[in-house]
Design a protein around this motif. Structure first.
Motif: not given
Length: 111
Positions: A18-20, A39-42, A63-69, A99-103
């Motif tokens: 998701g993106t903060i 924002d987790f898209g769908p 605007n940083r992407q992160i990983i979440a449960v 975070q993912p290495e790429m967007n």
């Protein structure tokens, strides 16, 4: 390993990218924290509390992407409902966000 789980247990955990999109101070938290809107898209928009103020400013996070449960039950923290768990590696007392290495697209499954 002492705390082994079965693969079926692992597949129950829903890890997403998701993106903060908003960061606010969380003055009612017991320890310094931010309130994140992600924002987790769908999957939609979710909120989370994160004790990451020692390494990250609000502007660093926006605007940083992160990983979440995203499939834990909602957790009440003071006057705030945390809807997901942002993941990080703990180094001493600091949390370094994963975070993912790429967007990638918001909502992408992490496996």
């Amino acid at each position: 390993m002492e705390h082994s789980i079965h693969f079926d247990d692992f597949t129950k955990v829903d890890f997403r990218v998701g993106t903060i999109i908003d960061v606010q101070d969380f003055p009612k938290a017991r320890q310094a924290a931010y309130q994140l809107t992600i924002d987790f898209g769908p999957l939609g928009i979710m909120k989370s509390s994160a004790q990451i103020t020692s390494l990250y400013s609000k502007s660093d996070l926006l605007n940083r992407q992160i990983i979440a449960v995203v499939n834990f039950p909602v957790k009440q923290i003071a006057n705030f409902k945390s809807e997901c768990l942002v993941l990080g590696a703990v180094k001493e007392k600091d949390v370094i966000l994963l975070q993912p290495e790429m967007n990638v697209k918001n909502g992408t499954v992490v496996s």
